[in-house]
Design an enzyme around this catalytic site. Structure first.
Site, PDB file in Angstrom:
ATOM      1  N   CYS B  85     -10.135 -42.762   6.858  1.00 17.05           N
ATOM      2  CA  CYS B  85     -11.574 -42.904   7.082  1.00 17.05           C
ATOM      3  C   CYS B  85     -11.923 -44.325   7.529  1.00 17.05           C
ATOM      4  O   CYS B  85     -11.565 -44.716   8.628  1.00 17.05           O
ATOM      5  CB  CYS B  85     -12.322 -42.472   5.818  1.00 17.05           C
ATOM      6  SG  CYS B  85     -14.065 -42.161   6.125  1.00 17.05           S
ATOM      7  N   HIS B 201      -9.831 -37.226   3.943  1.00 17.84           N
ATOM      8  CA  HIS B 201      -9.403 -37.911   2.714  1.00 17.84           C
ATOM      9  C   HIS B 201      -8.446 -37.038   1.907  1.00 17.84           C
ATOM     10  O   HIS B 201      -8.912 -36.213   1.107  1.00 17.84           O
ATOM     11  CB  HIS B 201     -10.622 -38.172   1.827  1.00 17.84           C
ATOM     12  CG  HIS B 201     -11.574 -39.178   2.362  1.00 17.84           C
ATOM     13  ND1 HIS B 201     -11.530 -40.499   2.003  1.00 17.84           N
ATOM     14  CD2 HIS B 201     -12.611 -39.060   3.224  1.00 17.84           C
ATOM     15  CE1 HIS B 201     -12.499 -41.161   2.617  1.00 17.84           C
ATOM     16  NE2 HIS B 201     -13.168 -40.308   3.368  1.00 17.84           N
ATOM     17  N   GLU B 203      -6.812 -37.971  -0.617  1.00 18.53           N
ATOM     18  CA  GLU B 203      -6.935 -38.364  -2.033  1.00 18.53           C
ATOM     19  C   GLU B 203      -8.061 -37.628  -2.743  1.00 18.53           C
ATOM     20  O   GLU B 203      -8.149 -37.666  -3.965  1.00 18.53           O
ATOM     21  CB  GLU B 203      -7.095 -39.894  -2.144  1.00 18.53           C
ATOM     22  CG  GLU B 203      -8.482 -40.456  -1.870  1.00 18.53           C
ATOM     23  CD  GLU B 203      -8.798 -40.607  -0.385  1.00 18.53           C
ATOM     24  OE1 GLU B 203      -8.022 -40.104   0.448  1.00 18.53           O
ATOM     25  OE2 GLU B 203      -9.840 -41.216  -0.066  1.00 18.53           O
TER      26      GLU B 203
END
Lengths: 80, 227
Positions: B85, B201, B203
């Site tokens: 990002c 993302h 994560e």
């Protein structure tokens, strides 16, 4: 010494913000507009007193940080 | 495997990334942007967020911060560097990966799950991964990937496209493009494929009770590839 820089998007790069501003102006009755492109304007006050040297430094700043040359052009306006 | 996550002023996915990396076995260290030296690492991650408030251009100021010279040297010597990002935006500003990320086409901040197709598995990031499509989360205002025609040709010739926005079945179409990105590009490599920048993302998709597990698939696979 003050030097100004104008950064504009290159011709082929999409400018959605410019488009929206165009539409808003259109809605306000400004109907004669072909296109609006949004850019950035910087005023740099430098301690340098030699105009040529000052301009060269600002050019370096444009290349290294102020503009992204993939999408933007810069124009340095001479010291006043 | 040792990893390092760089924290810039305004980063906000740095701790999420720390948790995710540790969950899958990385020994992670957080590194402050004003540090000069990277700790010994196998992987360096530039996390998501809004470094320097997105002033000037997203990622532009962070790309000039002190630690970045070490990150650039690490990447140029073959080290693995992943930008997520805002980290992707920082990578393009360093020139480690080609192109730029423009404002989303319809000017809205997009925060939702998307599907991405893995377009190149011949690299340390996606090698051996079973899935062809991953469901990941995006949250960005400037994810509209753009590059010049010459750059695009070079990117395609060198198979540098990593992932593209698609539907659940992996079909890449304009309809599934959330932000106007060129050719639905969601992530790209450098020429050597040791540097990866991507908007989604992973994560955020590591816990089945909160989200999904496709981020787990990616990170588990990544550490196995690196062993």
């Amino acid at each position: 010494m003050k030097i100004s820089v104008i950064i504009t998007l290159k011709k082929d790069v999409l400018d959605p913000q410019g488009k929206v501003i165009h539409q808003a102006l259109d809605g306000m009755g400004f109907n004669n507009i072909n296109e609006v492109r949004q850019g950035k304007y910087f005023e740099i006050d430098t301690k340098e007193t030699n105009p040529k040297k000052a301009k060269d430094k600002v050019e370096e700043m444009c290349k290294k940080l102020l503009a992204n040359l993939v999408i933007e052009n810069y124009k340095i306006i001479d010291a006043q | 495997m040792k990893s390092a996550v760089i924290t810039f002023p305004g980063s906000n996915c740095d701790r999420d990334m720390d948790v995710a990396l540790k969950k899958f076995g990385f020994k992670n260290k957080m590194v402050w942007h004003q540090d000069v030296e990277l700790p010994k690492s196998d992987l360096v991650v530039l996390p998501g967020g809004f470094s320097y408030g997105d002033y000037l251009r997203c990622g532009s100021m962070a790309s000039k911060s002190k630690i970045m010279q070490s990150v650039i040297n690490f990447a140029n010597s073959g080290g693995m560097v992943m930008g997520i990002c805002n980290g992707f935006q920082i990578l393009v500003e360093t020139g480690l990966v080609p192109g730029v990320l423009l404002r989303n086409k319809y000017l809205e901040f997009i925060c939702k799950n998307v599907f991405v197709k893995i377009s190149n598995k011949d690299n340390a990031y996606f090698k051996n991964i079973n899935n062809n499509v991953l469901e990941l989360h995006i949250a960005h205002n400037e994810g509209n990937y753009f590059c010049t025609n010459d750059q695009l040709k070079e990117i395609e010739d060198n198979a540098q496209v990593a992932i593209n926005y698609c539907d659940q079945s992996g079909e890449i179409k304009d309809t599934f493009n959330p932000n106007g990105s060129l050719n639905n590009i969601a992530g790209i490599f450098n020429k050597e494929k040791n540097v990866l920048g991507m908007m989604p993302h992973p994560e955020r998709m590591i816990d089945p009770s909160l989200s999904g597990e496709d981020g787990s698939l990616f990170l588990k696979n990544l550490i196995n590839n690196m062993k």
